[in-house]
Structure formats: C-alpha cells, structure tokens
Design an enzyme around this catalytic site. Structure first.
Site, PDB file in Angstrom:
ATOM      1  N   GLY A 110       0.825  -1.205   0.000  1.00 33.31           N
ATOM      2  CA  GLY A 110       0.000   0.000   0.000  1.00 33.31           C
ATOM      3  C   GLY A 110       0.859   1.255   0.000  1.00 33.31           C
ATOM      4  O   GLY A 110       1.955   1.283  -0.564  1.00 33.31           O
ATOM      5  N   SER A 111       0.378   2.274   0.674  1.00 34.41           N
ATOM      6  CA  SER A 111       1.028   3.588   0.584  1.00 34.41           C
ATOM      7  C   SER A 111       2.369   3.690   1.280  1.00 34.41           C
ATOM      8  O   SER A 111       3.095   4.671   1.073  1.00 34.41           O
ATOM      9  CB  SER A 111       0.080   4.671   1.111  1.00 34.41           C
ATOM     10  OG  SER A 111      -0.998   4.847   0.212  1.00 34.41           O
TER      11      SER A 111
END
Length: 475
Positions: free
Chosen positions: A216-217
């Site tokens: 993810g981020s």
C-alpha cells in the site's frame, strides 16, 4: 614374470587411486559438508543430534538484558523438559525444540541448535575446564537482541488482531521486538501438536518474516526515492487531485475518493495522495521504479537467522504497462512484502540511506567459563539511496506525522517520522500499515506495524507504533 610384475603394478595403482579417492572424499565432507549435514532440515532424524539432546542440558535463551526466555529442566524421571517462560509473545521467534519427539525444531531453537547443545567452540582450555569441573553436559546460552519489555508491549498491543510488529535499531540492525499474532503457547505443544500445526489462523507462521502483504502507501517511500534519484525536477511540480486518475481508460481512486485539489510533492506525500503519486510514478518510469525497488531489496529474501519469505516484485513491462506502473507506484498490483522488509525500507531513511543487516543473536556464552563464544557484529546490507535523498525523505516522513495521515503517531517532546499505508486486499477490508522511526534527529528505533484487515493505517497501525516508540525512548 614380466606379465606378473606388470599386473602387480596395475593392481597397486588401482588400489592407490581408490585409497586416495577415499581420503579426498572424507576430507571434502569434513571441510565442506560436515556443518550442512549436522544442521540439515532433516536433523529431526539425525541420531547423533537426538543422542546429544538426551545427554546435554540444553542451553537457555535470554533477552538482551539477561532475562531468561527459554530453559531446560530435569524432571524426576531424568528426562529433560523445555520451558518457555514468556510463551505466546515469543513463540514464532524462539520457536520450539522437539527433536527428541521426532517433531523437529523451529525459530531460534533451530538456528542456534548446535550452540544450545554445546557443540561449538574448539578452545582446548574451555574443553579441559569443562572436563575438570565435570560440567561438560551443559549447552551454551544464547542472548538475543530482543528487549522482553518491548516485546511484551508489542504483543499486548496486537492482542485480538492478526498481523505483525517489527522494531529494530537502524544504526546496527539489531531487532528489538518481533511479534506475530495470533500466537500459541509452545509449552502446550506436546498435548496440542496437531491443533496448533493445523490451525486455520496459521499461528505457527511468523507473519513478521514470512507473511507477504501488499505494501500500500508505505511503498510511496520507494516511489519518492526513485523520483528524487532519477527525476529530481518532480519535487518542484504541482498536481491536481480530483479524487481519482484515469490511466489507459482505467479509473484509480484515492482512499475514499477524497479530492485533495492542487498540491505539491511534499503535500502529496503528507496526505498520501494516490493520484499525485501515480503521476509521479508514470514520470519516473517502469525501469527506474523497478531499479529502486530492487535497490531496497524488494525482489529478494531478507537474510536472517530464522526463516524469511522472499519478497515479490514482478518485473514491470517497459511497453504498454501504464496501469501496472500506476498501481505499483502506490504499492498495489502484484507487489508482496514482509513487515520486516518494510522496517528495513524505513531504516534506510533513518540511517542516511544505508540498510544494516538485521540480526537476532547478540552473543553466545559458555555458562561454565562465562566466555563469549560467538558475537554478532553490525554490517551493511544495502545502500539503496544517497544521504541527500534519505534526508529529503526524512523531512517528508516528519511532515506526514506532523500534519498528514500519520498524526496518531505523534509523541509530545519527540519528533516522530513515518508513513501510513492502507493496502487494498481482495479478501476483505484493507490492511493497515505504519512504518516510522524516532527521534527523527538521531533515530534509535524503527517500527513496522501491519494489522490484517485493519482498515486505515493512520487510525489503526500508527497508534501501535507510537506506543512502542514511546516506551522504548522513555524507559
């Protein structure tokens, strides 16, 4: 007579060749294969080790401060019993030792099996002293880098959740805590072997080193590093976030469709804007982003004493792969990493661009002579980014905690740097991520947290990291 002499010479040469071949064969195994055979994965069936296990009081495993975590005791019938004093909190790291029951061993018990059985160390003075004192039947003690207090806190923070925590010293690579939940009690393996080994929750799996997750981020640290290294002009660019971006006809949305409006590189990192970072990734290009990911070790297995899974970063297509590049830029797509790997990614930012090789064993001590037999020495593992890039990313991670998605990681009086992640997951709610370090001015601890199906990383994972960092720095 001539033929007889010739035949004798031929026979002599033949047996000489056999003799020297045997010597060469035995020498090869003594020098190159001995350790491999002794410590092979089939050592559960190795009669030599089984007999050694019966007559040697297995050494203890202790934390970095000398607190006993595992020890052996002799029962009334003369048999040896292994006790795990802080069972579930350390279960996946320490593992278990059950070779004597034909069930093998795992974790530190496996990695330092020979040390715990007293089968290392060739110092004749030490050997003589053991014989004179009649205490030769005691294994060596293994001191870990882990801090029991920090481990217990991390385990408590993760109770009731599935996931993992890794805390380490970025300057040395020492692992300070490593927790995987849900866990099990290694003291009950005897009566619950089948249930534990076949648990649907995979309680034996060390999620910290063997769990593979989309980052993810938190991967935006890698994307930002690639931009600053290969396309530094992007740092001065502005972006217009509408809450989504169209790439080759595919709509990719920001978290909850939030439109961030006009923002620069720094603000895009603070608020973890997908649209902006997809644009950044497209400008960086497949080759550069892939090279940076490989520089961070996202294509390999992290070297550690216990088992680790190989990170997965499939090659990005150089032509016609805009969607794959876009998804990769924000940590989605086909990337899979371990929590330990993301702790190391953050440690590069904390340590001037250098990743130190992680390790769990601090030193091994002979309990009779109190001498150190083995000792780990810090060494460099990777150097993915320059000091200048690391410092810029550090400022970005400070901003993400100060005014971005990571505000829940703030600690009064301590500058915390970090990055949140909310990784989409096809099997349910997103995984919640946070990686960070403190104090940002001179980092002493890096923490990586993942909570499976936890939702937003800033809401779920960041507070866990905050409590661990605070406890370590204020103890």
């Amino acid at each position: 007579m001539h033929n007889l002499n010739r035949n004798i010479k031929i026979l002599f040469c033949f047996f000489s060749i056999l003799f020297f071949s045997l010597i060469a064969y035995l020498t090869y195994f003594q020098l190159y294969e001995r350790e491999k055979l002794i410590t092979s994965s089939y050592s559960v069936y190795n009669r030599r080790l089984i007999e050694q296990e019966k007559k040697i009081l297995r050494g203890s495993i202790l934390d970095r401060n000398g607190i006993v975590l595992a020890k052996s005791i002799i029962e009334a019938d003369g048999s040896q019993k292994r006790e795990y004093l802080d069972g579930p909190a350390f279960a996946q790291v320490i593992g278990y030792s059950r070779r004597i029951y034909q069930q093998g061993n795992a974790g530190i018990e496996k990695a330092y099996d020979r040390e715990l059985l007293g089968m290392v160390g060739n110092d004749p003075i030490i050997i003589l002293r053991k014989l004179v004192l009649a205490k030769g039947q005691v294994g060596d003690n293994v001191y870990l880098t882990i801090d029991k207090t920090l481990q217990d806190l991390a385990y408590k923070e993760m109770e009731g959740k599935k996931g993992a925590v890794v805390a380490l010293n970025p300057k040395t690579g020492e692992i300070l805590a490593m927790v995987s939940t849900p866990s099990y009690d290694p003291n009950t393996l005897g009566e619950n072997w089948k249930e534990i080994m076949t648990s649907p929750d995979k309680v034996v799996l060390n999620r910290a080193t063997q769990g593979l997750y989309p980052p993810g981020s938190v991967f935006k640290i890698v994307t930002a590093s690639a931009a600053l290294t290969y396309k530094p002009e992007l740092y001065n660019k502005t972006f217009n976030c509408k809450g989504y971006i169209i790439v080759d006809g595919n709509k990719i949305s920001d978290y909850e469709g939030i439109a961030h409006g006009i923002l620069d590189f720094k603000k895009a990192f603070y608020v973890s804007c997908n649209s902006a970072f997809i644009e950044i990734g497209l400008n960086v290009g497949s080759e550069n982003l892939q090279t940076m990911a490989y520089n961070f070790g996202l294509d390999r297995q992290v070297p550690l004493e216990i088992d680790t899974a190989k990170n997965q970063f499939p090659p990005l297509p150089t032509v016609g792969g805009k969607v794959a590049l876009a998804e990769t830029s924000i940590g989605q797509g086909k990337i899979l990493v371990t929590p330990l790997t993301m702790a190391l990614v953050a440690s590069a930012v904390a340590n001037d661009g250098v990743i130190m090789k992680p390790y769990l064993m601090r030193y091994v001590v002979d309990p009779i002579s109190c001498t150190v037999i083995e000792k780990s020495t810090p060494s460099q593992y990777l150097n993915p980014i320059s000091k200048e890039v690391a410092n810029t990313i550090k400022e970005l991670t400070i901003g993400a905690v100060r005014e971005g998605t990571g505000t829940a990681a703030q600690i009064p009086g301590i500058t915390v740097a970090g990055k949140t992640g909310t990784a989409e997951n096809p099997h349910g709610k997103p995984h919640a991520w946070f990686v960070g370090f403190a104090p940002a001015e001179s980092p002493q601890i890096v923490v990586s947290v993942i909570v499976e199906n936890g939702g937003a990383g800033g809401e779920v994972a960041a507070p866990i990291a905050r409590d661990i960092i605070k406890a370590y720095l204020t103890k």
